[in-house]
Design a protein around this motif. Structure first.
Motif, mmCIF file in Angstrom:
data_model
loop_
_atom_site.group_PDB
_atom_site.id
_atom_site.type_symbol
_atom_site.label_atom_id
_atom_site.label_comp_id
_atom_site.label_asym_id
_atom_site.label_seq_id
_atom_site.Cartn_x
_atom_site.Cartn_y
_atom_site.Cartn_z
ATOM 1 N N PRO A 52 18.135 -12.773 49.941
ATOM 2 C CA PRO A 52 17.947 -11.900 51.096
ATOM 3 C C PRO A 52 19.257 -11.228 51.474
ATOM 4 N N ALA A 53 19.167 -10.113 52.235
ATOM 5 C CA ALA A 53 20.359 -9.356 52.625
ATOM 6 C C ALA A 53 21.078 -10.077 53.765
ATOM 7 N N ILE A 54 21.635 -11.241 53.425
ATOM 8 C CA ILE A 54 22.301 -12.120 54.389
ATOM 9 C C ILE A 54 23.719 -12.375 53.850
ATOM 10 N N THR A 55 24.690 -12.558 54.756
ATOM 11 C CA THR A 55 26.105 -12.657 54.369
ATOM 12 C C THR A 55 26.341 -13.578 53.161
ATOM 13 N N TYR A 56 25.888 -14.834 53.292
ATOM 14 C CA TYR A 56 25.836 -15.709 52.113
ATOM 15 C C TYR A 56 24.350 -15.832 51.861
ATOM 16 N N PRO A 57 23.852 -15.454 50.757
ATOM 17 C CA PRO A 57 24.437 -15.389 49.429
ATOM 18 C C PRO A 57 25.034 -14.056 48.969
ATOM 19 N N THR A 58 24.861 -12.947 49.705
ATOM 20 C CA THR A 58 25.244 -11.663 49.089
ATOM 21 C C THR A 58 26.724 -11.625 48.698
ATOM 22 N N LEU A 81 20.952 -19.128 50.686
ATOM 23 C CA LEU A 81 20.853 -18.679 52.075
ATOM 24 C C LEU A 81 22.111 -19.104 52.829
ATOM 25 N N SER A 82 22.245 -18.628 54.070
ATOM 26 C CA SER A 82 23.319 -19.148 54.931
ATOM 27 C C SER A 82 22.923 -20.505 55.513
ATOM 28 N N ASN A 83 21.604 -20.694 55.704
ATOM 29 C CA ASN A 83 21.060 -21.963 56.204
ATOM 30 C C ASN A 83 20.010 -22.452 55.220
ATOM 31 N N TRP A 84 20.243 -23.598 54.601
ATOM 32 C CA TRP A 84 19.258 -24.088 53.641
ATOM 33 C C TRP A 84 19.151 -25.598 53.712
ATOM 34 N N MET A 85 18.166 -26.111 52.983
ATOM 35 C CA MET A 85 17.904 -27.544 53.005
ATOM 36 C C MET A 85 18.024 -28.081 51.574
ATOM 37 N N ARG A 95 22.242 -27.512 55.577
ATOM 38 C CA ARG A 95 23.460 -26.718 55.432
ATOM 39 C C ARG A 95 23.409 -25.495 56.348
ATOM 40 N N ASN A 96 24.514 -25.260 57.046
ATOM 41 C CA ASN A 96 24.645 -24.084 57.913
ATOM 42 C C ASN A 96 26.091 -23.623 57.831
ATOM 43 N N TYR A 97 26.340 -22.561 57.051
ATOM 44 C CA TYR A 97 27.721 -22.127 56.822
ATOM 45 C C TYR A 97 28.379 -21.542 58.070
ATOM 46 N N GLY A 98 27.555 -21.178 59.071
ATOM 47 C CA GLY A 98 28.128 -20.625 60.303
ATOM 48 C C GLY A 98 28.407 -21.691 61.349
ATOM 49 N N SER A 99 28.192 -22.973 61.001
ATOM 50 C CA SER A 99 28.286 -24.022 62.017
ATOM 51 C C SER A 99 29.734 -24.306 62.398
#
Ligand SMILES: [Zn+2]
Length: 525
Positions: A52-58, A81-85, A95-99
């Protein structure tokens, strides 16, 4: 082999910039430094980002020149994704890379060893990263201590005078990078200017989420980034490096404005499910890892062995799921604004599989379709199949002459898919969706509101009331600008279309390196 005159590369990602808006500002004369780079190098107004057009993974895809996939076996990266399981942990990994737990530092590890960053592909020389966290293989990284990062994070998000702060943060990026060129021994073991530099401007994303892309401050910030890039060019010229440096400028995704923020408070009650929460010790049977305009739903199948493990549910189980035995493929369409649904077959492997697609067109009326894939990495092929829908397809490609030829029931390469769909909404989606679903960290069911309603959910919790996001497949969200310029050795030309994974092989080609053979992108030169 003749040696290229480009001896250094700089890869600059400006977060959250639409191609159409960027080139419009250039045409109006508001971004003079980007304009001059564009006129003296390669550029594309039609560079397709990842799904998806989301910061991570792009950004990971940009820096590795590859997409996600089954990172355990394929040549690809592991960030869906930026948030994944992560279901291979017990309890599952959230996982939440913005946390604020600074999980952003885990990304270099999560990417896996099936990919290399641009820096890792260049065996010799000093490599640096200024504020870019996807930076495996660098010799220097700023901010070099976590405490500094926390300071920056707080500064950007909570400082009262946002104008001062964005200027400060943009300036630091270029100032630090020029310092690396000016005094290499301060940062590296050898007195040699960096051969490869990664930089990231994140201020544009902070402002876009807060105010939207038509806001004065958002635009003013792009003008300021243009100004600091001007300082970088001037600095490189003074130091005598401009002539042998290639500078790539791109963005990770565009953006859009939703009509309204939706409310998912009742969803658990309606479905008879509860959202898993690792801290509150809620042993739920669903996790919405993120839901802006795109929603990523993970489901926990029935516990056959009595353990708390999240296995992968079958389609049959999702058709009568949970204590209420609901059919999720019908019920999830009741979520307000939901127009599209994607899900995978449980028997899919990294070599072969099927992705199912549904578009809601009336109260109980759907367009159905599927994508089949075979092969791995850059050899993967896809075919996109109608299912008796009066020749209509889920992504609306049927309306377009060039794209409709692609819908011939045959398998196609990524290049053929790009050629057929780069000018439409959902560009490259048949290929990108398969790669996304190959990743064992992907969700079971993905929904899209096409950006009409957004939910701002992360791991089941609503995080904001912002109307501004960037995850959907519309062109305003999925098409980013690209300029590769600097040294006079770089040809001057416009590229009609390309993909973000083409940037790394192009830079490596300019550098005279041939270490890009396993990556998916191809050189634009
Ligand atoms: Zn971003």
């Amino acid at each position: 082999m003749t040696k290229s005159k480009v001896n250094r590369i700089i890869l600059c990602i400006i977060d959250d910039v639409r191609a159409s808006q960027f080139f419009h500002l250039i045409n109006k004369g508001l971004l003079p430094n980007f304009k001059s780079l564009m006129e003296n190098g390669i550029y594309s107004k039609n560079c397709v980002t990842d799904f998806p057009a989301i910061t991570y993974p792009t950004q990971v895809s940009i820096i590795t020149g590859t997409y996600t996939g089954d990172y355990r076996t394929e040549q690809c990266h592991g960030i869906p994704l930026s948030n994944w399981m992560g279901r291979d942990y017990n309890p599952p990994l959230i996982r939440n890379y913005g946390s604020t737990k600074l999980e952003i530092y885990k990304m270099n590890e999560d990417m896996g060893r099936g990919c290399q960053t641009l820096c890792e592909m260049i065996p010799e020389g000093n490599k640096t990263s200024i504020t870019q966290f996807i930076n495996r293989g660098v010799d220097y990284f700023f901010p070099n201590r976590k405490i500094k990062l926390i300071f920056y994070y707080l500064l950007i998000n909570y400082h009262k005078n946002i104008k001062t702060i964005i200027k400060y943060v943009n300036n630091v990026v270029v100032h630090k990078l020029l310092e690396n060129f000016r005094r290499p021994t301060k940062f590296f073991e050898t007195n040699e200017a960096p051969i490869c530099s990664l930089i990231w401007f994140l201020t544009s994303d902070v402002l876009m989420h807060r105010y939207g892309n038509s806001n004065f401050l958002y635009k003013l910030n792009l003008l300021h980034i243009d100004r600091v890039i001007g300082k970088l060019i001037e600095g490189l010229r003074e130091l005598g490096y401009l002539e042998d440096t290639a500078i790539a400028i791109t963005a990770d995704h565009g953006n859009y404005k939703a009509n309204r923020v939706g409310n998912l408070d009742n969803i658990n009650k309606i479905l008879g499910l509860s959202n898993y929460h690792y801290r509150r010790n809620i042993n739920g049977n669903m996790n919405i890892s993120e839901f802006g305009g795109l929603g990523f739903f993970y489901f926990k199948p029935k516990n056959l062995d009595g353990k708390n493990s999240w296995n992968y549910p079958s389609i049959e189980e999702l058709q009568k799921f949970g204590p209420k035995k609901i059919n999720l493929f019908d019920k999830l369409f009741k979520i307000e604004g939901t127009k599209l649904m994607y899900y995978k077959d449980k028997s899919n492997t990294y070599q072969k599989g099927r992705i199912f697609l549904k578009r809601k067109v009336g109260k109980e009326d759907y367009i159905n379709g599927r994508i089949e894939y075979r092969g791995i990495g850059k050899e993967m092929q896809t075919r996109y199949i109608f299912e008796n829908n009066n020749k209509k397809d889920v992504f609306g490609y049927y309306k377009n002459n060039r794209a409709s030829k692609y819908l011939n029931g045959r398998f196609h390469s990524i290049e053929e898919c790009l050629e057929a769909t780069n000018h439409l909404d959902f560009p490259l989606y048949p290929d990108l969706l398969c790669r996304h679903f190959k990743n064992p960290r992907s969700a079971d069911i993905i929904l899209s509101t096409e950006g009409v309603i957004i939910y701002n959910i992360q791991h089941g919790i609503r995080k904001s009331n912002s109307l501004y996001s960037h995850d959907i497949g519309a062109r305003k969200s999925s098409i980013v600008p690209l300029i590769i310029s600097g040294s006079n050795e770089i040809p001057k030309k416009e590229i009609a279309f390309c993909k973000i994974t083409d940037i790394v092989p192009t830079l490596l080609k300019l550098l005279g390196s041939n270490s890009a053979e396993n990556i998916i992108g191809k050189s634009l030169i």
